[in-house]
Write a protein that holds these residues in place. Structure first.
Motif, PDB file in Angstrom:
ATOM      1  N   CYS A  48      18.674  34.465  15.498  1.00  0.00           N
ATOM      2  CA  CYS A  48      19.927  33.701  15.448  1.00  0.00           C
ATOM      3  C   CYS A  48      20.486  33.660  14.027  1.00  0.00           C
ATOM      4  O   CYS A  48      21.625  33.266  13.810  1.00  0.00           O
ATOM      5  CB  CYS A  48      19.728  32.284  15.972  1.00  0.00           C
ATOM      6  SG  CYS A  48      18.830  31.194  14.848  1.00  0.00           S
ATOM      7  N   CYS A  79      16.230  27.474  19.651  1.00  0.00           N
ATOM      8  CA  CYS A  79      17.603  27.964  19.747  1.00  0.00           C
ATOM      9  C   CYS A  79      17.706  28.859  20.980  1.00  0.00           C
ATOM     10  O   CYS A  79      16.760  28.976  21.734  1.00  0.00           O
ATOM     11  CB  CYS A  79      18.011  28.706  18.480  1.00  0.00           C
ATOM     12  SG  CYS A  79      17.117  30.258  18.248  1.00  0.00           S
ATOM     13  N   CYS A 134      14.535  34.162  12.397  1.00  0.00           N
ATOM     14  CA  CYS A 134      14.928  34.173  13.801  1.00  0.00           C
ATOM     15  C   CYS A 134      16.131  35.085  13.986  1.00  0.00           C
ATOM     16  O   CYS A 134      16.957  35.226  13.090  1.00  0.00           O
ATOM     17  CB  CYS A 134      15.268  32.761  14.239  1.00  0.00           C
ATOM     18  SG  CYS A 134      15.713  32.609  15.960  1.00  0.00           S
ATOM     19  N   HIS A 179      13.190  25.534  15.531  1.00  0.00           N
ATOM     20  CA  HIS A 179      13.617  25.436  14.132  1.00  0.00           C
ATOM     21  C   HIS A 179      13.363  24.010  13.650  1.00  0.00           C
ATOM     22  O   HIS A 179      13.618  23.050  14.371  1.00  0.00           O
ATOM     23  CB  HIS A 179      15.111  25.734  14.011  1.00  0.00           C
ATOM     24  CG  HIS A 179      15.445  27.177  14.231  1.00  0.00           C
ATOM     25  ND1 HIS A 179      15.262  28.126  13.257  1.00  0.00           N
ATOM     26  CD2 HIS A 179      15.923  27.842  15.312  1.00  0.00           C
ATOM     27  CE1 HIS A 179      15.630  29.314  13.727  1.00  0.00           C
ATOM     28  NE2 HIS A 179      16.033  29.175  14.980  1.00  0.00           N
TER      29      HIS A 179
HETATM   30 ZN    ZN Z   1      16.899  30.738  16.091  1.00  0.00          ZN
END
Ligand code: ZN
Length: 411
Positions: free
Chosen positions: A297, A233, A295, A240
């Protein structure tokens, strides 16, 4: 990482399907008297499947559904003789496209983008995977396939491609041509989705700098759908993995034991919903590790590190598994150490001896560099080598790939 309840039920479905189909894995399970799993331990005791099993099943022995349900086959490059044929049902093809579309989404690509696809089409899974994902996402595909650099660049300029799908080596070649021909101002590329061959930081940086684009690493292999089962990402902290379609483990390549999250080993994949050719605990020979924690994100999809190499490159010293790429990483992160190194492994007085010779940069304090290398090596890889820092240009160079690991132990 452990199987959740949904995944367990999915594995049991796959076991049922394989047993009924009577393919190699189903027969193996019957011989072992296994018809389901209930615990993580049960799962981790299931036999592995290997590329050899798949070759033995050539051409269509992997079929786990009636033949009329198969809509396509793919084949993995047979570098060693017999190829592997993977049959796909309509649902398999659709699931793969869904995964690949998700990859594009993770890279921030939308239906307003124009994706120039340069990997090959055909028996190989690459080009068609990029294509199907692009169409599923609703973006505009420019299905070039590989080669013909003149035409690639013309299309890139005239059609204002915003995304390039490529192998790292082809992306680099295009990047160099773009700067050689002074086309940088004429291209509209923003992102690159780069196939999963192992590529060094240096190559990555060159592609990034020459093209001024963001790069995303995509993972996959023909035996398990193809590319698109995972992607990095924008935080660029590993890839991922789509654990609603596959379950991924890291095992010790020698003992086959499942390793805890964070430890480097071989990627082993189980397909959870595949119909045409389900695979349970397939050994990929790719080396990576599961990255613990979540993560930045916010995605709950688990992450693996970029591929560190192949199990064939691995070696063991004092009971610790290591790979050339790990050594390279330690050296790269040590100030005053240059990139050239050599490792000599021997067995003396009943003990493994590991001598790491590294060229030091001009003007560096060699003793300091050696100390730093020893401690970083110990903390990252788990053992302490004998370190020798030598002057720049001392270690042997080779025109071809330099042999850096010398193992003098008698096996
Ligand atoms: Zn991520």
């Amino acid at each position: 990482m452990k199987l959740n309840e949904v995944q367990k039920a999915q594995v049991n479905n796959q076991i049922k399907r394989l047993r009924e189909a009577g393919s190699f894995y189903g027969e193996r399970l019957k011989e072992l008297g296994i018809d389901r799993i209930d615990t993580q331990e049960d799962f981790e005791n299931l036999p592995f499947s290997s590329k050899e099993d798949l070759r033995d099943a050539y051409p269509l022995g992997l079929l786990a559904v009636p033949e009329e349900e198969i809509v396509r086959i793919h084949s993995s490059s047979g570098t060693t003789g017999t190829p592997v044929i993977i049959p796909y049902t309509a649902k398999d093809v659709d699931d793969w496209a869904t995964m690949f579309a998700r990859c594009y989404e993770f890279a921030g690509i939308t239906n307003k983008d124009r994706i120039q696809i340069t990997p090959g089409y055909g028996l190989w899974t690459a080009g068609i995977g990029f294509q199907a994902g692009c169409e599923k996402l609703g973006a505009m595909s420019i299905p070039m396939g590989p080669g013909n650099t003149d035409k690639q660049l013309k299309m890139m300029v005239d059609l204002k491609s915003t995304v390039i799908g490529a192998t790292s080596s082809y992306a680099l070649l295009l990047a160099e041509e773009i700067s050689k021909r002074g086309l940088k101002d004429k291209i509209c590329l923003k992102k690159g989705v780069i196939g999963s061959e192992r590529w060094g930081e240096k190559m990555r940086k060159r592609i990034k700098d020459e093209l001024g684009i963001e790069l995303y690493d995509i993972y996959g292999l023909t035996e398990i759908y193809g590319p698109g089962i995972g992607i990095s990402c924008k935080y660029d902290t590993g890839m991922h993995i789509w654990d609603d379609f596959i379950y991924l483990e890291i095992v010790d390549p020698v003992t086959g034991k499942t390793l805890p999250d964070g430890e480097m080993g071989e990627i082993v994949i189980t397909t959870l919903v595949k119909e045409g050719a389900p695979l349970i605990r397939f050994r990929t020979h790719d080396l990576s590790r599961i990255i613990p924690g979540e993560c930045e994100c916010g995605s709950k999809f688990p992450r693996i590190d970029i591929i560190m190499g192949r199990t064939d490159d691995m070696f063991k010293v004092k009971g610790v598994n290591m790979f050339p790429s790990q050594i390279e990483e330690v050296i790269r992160d040590t100030e005053g150490a240059s990139s050239e190194y050599m490792a000599d492994i021997s067995h003396e007085n009943g003990k493994d001896l590991f001598v790491l010779s590294v060229e030091g940069e001009d003007g560096a304090d060699f003793e300091k560099v050696a100390n730093k290398l020893r401690t970083t090596f110990k903390s990252r890889i788990g053992m302490t080598p004998v370190v020798k820092i030598v002057s720049l240009g001392t270690l042997p160079r080779s025109e071809k790939k330099t042999q850096r690991i010398h193992d003098y132990r008698v096996s």
